[in-house]
Design an enzyme around this catalytic site. Structure first.
Site, PDB file in Angstrom:
ATOM      1  N   CYS A  12       0.740  -0.936   0.035  1.00  0.00           N
ATOM      2  CA  CYS A  12       0.316   0.097   0.077  1.00  0.00           C
ATOM      3  C   CYS A  12       0.974   0.874   0.019  1.00  0.00           C
ATOM      4  CB  CYS A  12      -0.770   0.302   1.197  1.00  0.00           C
ATOM      5  SG  CYS A  12      -0.151   0.494   2.707  1.00  0.00           S
ATOM      6  N   ALA A  13       0.333   2.407   0.831  1.00  0.00           N
ATOM      7  CA  ALA A  13       1.267   3.825   0.680  1.00  0.00           C
ATOM      8  C   ALA A  13       2.531   3.478   1.853  1.00  0.00           C
ATOM      9  CB  ALA A  13       0.592   5.012   1.019  1.00  0.00           C
TER      10      ALA A  13
END
Length: 467
Positions: free
Chosen positions: A27-28
């Site tokens: 993810c980020a």
């Protein structure tokens, strides 16, 4: 690049080798690894690897925090070393039996809404910039007044600020179809059907300038501009229907029959059943959210600001994406953002106190970048890498978040967008609230920093914890 390759090799070895890895995604900020045997993971070794800011096992995934930018590069190197690359949907399938029902529902919400957040972030920035450029004080600098702004320019800014929310059901249905295994393009078309211009515009109906269409003598039908739940449910049901049809339709007729039948059946269900029912439910959720945020004496800000980062730790914070999207789509503002940003800033303040008080060069090297990351809106390095490790800084960060959220709620902070906090979040307050927004952040940071510096950390505590 070679350094990241070495890091990737160390990560693979520390989680039990390639044979223990089912798939990897990111993810980020986090590298998310699905493993066959959790017991083969050497967590201490992982946390000692260069650039790793923390690691934990949650919801069937071993998550390693690298931070924005770095995680993408390490992920590419891990995949390049032959580890199976897992999409969000595939990882969802692998984790669907892990965790309780509530956790699985929250993960699904995250899978659907996280991919559409970037365009909503951009829209929020457009709203903020439009508000800035149309302020009398700003125009006066250039010797202009609001009447001097070209109507065509204002029309263009409406294109920037209104498009994502006008066609929000198409974005949600697209993502929902993708997550639940359907054809995303069918999801887009189904979502667009919900906001087709031939239907009475939802905003016009709400404003009293248009009337719903009555179908079959008793079903009121309107467009579903700005709605979330109807498109989400339509995407879920539509994807399941499409997959069911593909099992029974002969391959030679699949291209002809499956999209036709899916769209026909789902258009009827979405407009006449799913839409009316779930739009009503959505309004209940929205009104309940507005009621909570409207509690007197800053109570909502105090409570939500204090518990927000606890919610992040549990991994169910993606649920609030749904609420923020609802607020923006239906009210045009997001009061929840001012509360969130206080909780984020406070964790950064607590980490900064640790960084300044410790004499450990290693801890300073971890804490200072983690502080910066928190002030840019990403708290995982600060929370998992520093504050939770020593507990008290995390607790005092929660206190700072509560105080900052209390202030933000009292003064009525309202963002023009979502998902941007602390320093980047100033772009969502380019109006007469920007000084109040900055002050709210300063209060949250100051409270968390002071409490942590005085009572929350000492090198003796670090030595006791780390042995």
């Amino acid at each position: 690049m070679s350094n990241n390759k070495e890091i990737a090799k160390e990560v693979i070895a520390a989680v039990g080798g390639k044979e223990n890895i089912r798939s990897v995604a990111h993810c980020a900020t986090r590298l998310r690894i699905m493993v066959n045997d959790e017991n083969k993971i050497d967590k201490n070794t992982v946390e000692g690897i260069e650039k790793v800011k923390g690691a934990f096992y949650n919801s069937g995934q071993f998550q390693i925090i690298f931070g924005t930018g770095t995680v993408n590069k390490v992920y590419e190197e891990v995949v390049g070393l032959g580890v199976n690359e897992g999409s969000t949907g595939e990882m969802k399938q692998e984790t669907k039996k892990q965790g309780n029902l509530f956790q699985r529902i929250i993960r699904t919400f995250g899978d659907v809404f996280v991919p559409i957040v970037p365009v909503l972030v951009a829209t929020g920035l457009f709203m903020g910039l439009r508000g800035l450029l149309t302020q009398e004080q700003v125009l006066a600098v250039f010797g202009m007044v609001p009447a001097d702004i070209s109507p065509n320019f204002l029309l263009y800014t409406e294109v920037l600020t209104d498009t994502a929310f006008a066609f929000l059901p198409a974005l949600v249905a697209w993502s929902s179809f993708k997550v639940f295994g359907g054809s995303p393009v069918i999801g887009i078309v189904l979502g667009l059907m919900l906001v087709n211009p031939v239907l009475p515009n939802a905003y016009a109906v709400a404003g009293g300038t248009a009337d719903p269409i009555t179908m079959f003598g008793f079903i009121p039908v309107v467009g579903y501009q700005g709605t979330v739940l109807p498109a989400f449910i339509a995407g879920f049901v539509g994807a399941k229907l499409e997959r069911w049809l593909r099992k029974y339709v002969p391959e030679t007729l699949d291209l002809l029959i499956t999209p036709f039948a899916t769209l026909l059946i789902m258009s009827i269900l979405s407009l006449f059943v799913i839409g009316p029912v779930f739009h009503s439910l959505e309004e209940v959720v929205l009104n309940a959210t507005i009621w909570i945020l409207g509690l007197p004496f800053g109570l909502a800000g105090l409570v939500l600001g204090a518990i927000n980062q606890l919610i992040v730790v549990t991994g169910i914070h993606h649920l609030f994406n749904f609420l923020e999207i609802q607020l923006l789509a239906n009210t045009g503002v997001n009061p929840y953002n001012g509360i969130i940003t206080a909780s984020v800033a406070a964790q950064g303040g607590a980490t900064l106190a640790v960084a300044m008080k410790t004499k450990s060069k290693k801890l300073k090297a971890l804490a200072y970048p983690s502080t910066l990351s928190a002030f840019l809106g990403i708290t995982e390095p600060a929370v998992f890498g520093v504050n939770l490790r020593y507990v008290k800084p995390f607790v005092f960060g929660l206190v700072g978040g509560g105080v900052g959220g209390f202030f933000g709620d009292l003064v009525g902070l309202e963002a023009t967008g979502m998902s941007l906090t602390v320093i980047p979040g100033t772009l969502l307050y380019l109006n007469d609230q920007i000084l109040l927004y900055i002050l709210g952040n300063v209060i949250a940071i100051a409270v968390a920093f002071t409490l942590t510096y005085l009572f929350g950390y000492s090198d003796k505590m670090r030595e006791e914890i780390e042995g």
